[in-house]
Design a protein around this motif. Structure first.
Motif, PDB file in Angstrom:
ATOM      1  N   ARG A 154     -73.336  29.540 -57.681  1.00  0.00           N
ATOM      2  CA  ARG A 154     -73.881  30.076 -56.419  1.00  0.00           C
ATOM      3  C   ARG A 154     -75.003  31.078 -57.121  1.00  0.00           C
ATOM      4  O   ARG A 154     -75.335  31.772 -56.303  1.00  0.00           O
ATOM      5  N   ALA A 155     -75.430  30.772 -58.499  1.00  0.00           N
ATOM      6  CA  ALA A 155     -76.200  31.636 -58.993  1.00  0.00           C
ATOM      7  C   ALA A 155     -77.101  31.123 -60.196  1.00  0.00           C
ATOM      8  O   ALA A 155     -76.423  30.491 -60.993  1.00  0.00           O
ATOM      9  N   LYS A 187     -80.387  30.305 -62.789  1.00  0.00           N
ATOM     10  CA  LYS A 187     -81.879  30.759 -63.394  1.00  0.00           C
ATOM     11  C   LYS A 187     -82.833  30.293 -62.806  1.00  0.00           C
ATOM     12  O   LYS A 187     -82.849  28.891 -62.118  1.00  0.00           O
ATOM     13  N   HIS A 209     -78.669  31.204 -52.758  1.00  0.00           N
ATOM     14  CA  HIS A 209     -78.602  30.099 -53.758  1.00  0.00           C
ATOM     15  C   HIS A 209     -79.577  28.687 -53.388  1.00  0.00           C
ATOM     16  O   HIS A 209     -80.051  28.174 -54.231  1.00  0.00           O
ATOM     17  N   ASP A 269     -76.698  30.824 -64.060  1.00  0.00           N
ATOM     18  CA  ASP A 269     -77.068  32.118 -64.303  1.00  0.00           C
ATOM     19  C   ASP A 269     -75.859  32.548 -65.188  1.00  0.00           C
ATOM     20  O   ASP A 269     -74.673  33.007 -64.557  1.00  0.00           O
ATOM     21  N   ALA A 310     -75.198  35.645 -66.100  1.00  0.00           N
ATOM     22  CA  ALA A 310     -74.708  36.884 -65.711  1.00  0.00           C
ATOM     23  C   ALA A 310     -73.990  36.881 -64.591  1.00  0.00           C
ATOM     24  O   ALA A 310     -73.077  37.961 -64.485  1.00  0.00           O
ATOM     25  N   VAL A 311     -73.506  35.741 -64.100  1.00  0.00           N
ATOM     26  CA  VAL A 311     -72.701  35.907 -62.733  1.00  0.00           C
ATOM     27  C   VAL A 311     -71.643  34.610 -63.142  1.00  0.00           C
ATOM     28  O   VAL A 311     -71.896  33.645 -63.183  1.00  0.00           O
ATOM     29  N   GLU A 312     -70.370  35.316 -63.279  1.00  0.00           N
ATOM     30  CA  GLU A 312     -69.403  34.571 -63.519  1.00  0.00           C
ATOM     31  C   GLU A 312     -68.919  33.424 -62.598  1.00  0.00           C
ATOM     32  O   GLU A 312     -68.802  34.007 -61.156  1.00  0.00           O
ATOM     33  N   ALA A 313     -68.589  32.316 -62.769  1.00  0.00           N
ATOM     34  CA  ALA A 313     -68.079  31.200 -61.837  1.00  0.00           C
ATOM     35  C   ALA A 313     -66.860  30.618 -62.336  1.00  0.00           C
ATOM     36  O   ALA A 313     -66.869  29.771 -63.394  1.00  0.00           O
ATOM     37  N   GLN A 320     -60.576  37.719 -59.409  1.00  0.00           N
ATOM     38  CA  GLN A 320     -62.214  37.352 -59.202  1.00  0.00           C
ATOM     39  C   GLN A 320     -62.788  38.629 -58.505  1.00  0.00           C
ATOM     40  O   GLN A 320     -63.971  38.632 -58.337  1.00  0.00           O
TER      41      GLN A 320
END
Length: 273
Positions: free
Chosen positions: A37-38, A40, A91, A188, A190-193, A233
């Motif tokens: 959901r994030a 680049k 997103h 992205d 920078a955003v953990e999934a 999380q």
């Protein structure tokens, strides 16, 4: 090298999964699936869309009727409109490629009309269900292909919140319905999934006959697994999986507008006899 044991442990949220089973890189890719959901802002390489569609068209389709289509949306304004129709999910605006998967009976209607042939069968619920299933099978093939190319994806069921609005934005003809959307793009970092745990296999795998009450212990176990996952999380999800899921189906209002799906489908030309 793929760590299959770790992937299985993450998928089921435990460290005692039986790994004495056939595994390979393809299965490893499937086990690695997570919702992204994030994204680049990077554009996708030339030909990526066509590759995903080729993979989608390689999926099974009932009677080779191919009752699905897909609209590829890259225009920022159109993505913005679709985002607003889908609970303003950021997103959708952010991903470089948004695919809207369609149950498409317009093509067969057109083919029959052009030949002067009847098409009464298209008015029945079976044909709509076939088209929705075809779209889902095709989309999942595209997801597997996208992930094999290093891309992330997430399905957007909220396309069904306002089917008429989506149809207007995409200029869909009668007998075409947006089953769901799909964000595609580079993750992205920078955003953990994380990989979200699923129910134990014992709750979904039935041998020979279906057994309902025997699932209780596995559901109870999964409730704790999901509590631990949400805590890890830092997700503020009240209650356990069972409570959370029950709330999603408690009332008509819980369906976020999809309680009027039958009337929406009829407005879009589906008789559903």
């Amino acid at each position: 090298m793929t760590n299959f044991t770790e992937l299985l442990n993450q998928r089921y949220g435990i460290n005692t999964v039986n790994t004495d089973i056939p595994l390979n890189d393809c299965i490893g890719s499937l086990l690695s699936h997570r919702s992204i959901r994030a994204y680049k802002s990077d554009t996708l390489p030339t030909g990526t869309l066509e590759t995903l569609v080729a993979a989608a068209q390689s999926a099974s389709t009932s009677s080779n009727l191919q009752t699905w289509s897909v609209v590829a949306v890259e225009d920022a304004n159109r993505k913005e409109k679709l985002s607003q129709l889908a609970n303003n999910q950021a997103h959708i605006r952010q991903c470089p490629l948004f695919l809207v998967w369609l149950a498409d009976l317009a093509r067969l209607t057109h083919v029959a009309e052009s030949r002067g042939l009847p098409y009464e069968g298209l008015n029945y619920l079976e044909m709509f269900l076939m088209a929705a299933i075809d779209a889902a099978l095709a989309a999942q093939n595209a997801v597997v292909a996208a992930e094999s190319l290093g891309l992330g994806t997430v399905y957007i069921g909220a396309m069904r919140n306002n089917p008429e609005g989506v149809a207007e934005v995409l200029e869909l003809p009668p007998h075409v319905f947006a089953v769901f959307g799909l964000c595609v793009g580079y993750v992205d970092p920078a955003v953990e999934a994380a990989i979200k745990p699923r129910l134990p296999q014992a709750a979904v795998l039935h041998r020979e006959t279906y057994k309902l009450t025997e699932q209780d212990e596995d559901i109870s176990f999964y409730n704790q697994v999901m509590k631990d996952f949400y805590n890890s999380q830092q997700m503020n999800v009240p209650g356990d999986w069972a409570e959370h899921s029950a709330k999603r189906v408690a009332f008509a209002e819980s369906l976020s507008g999809r309680d009027r799906l039958r009337s929406a489908l009829q407005n879009l030309g589906f008789e559903l006899r």
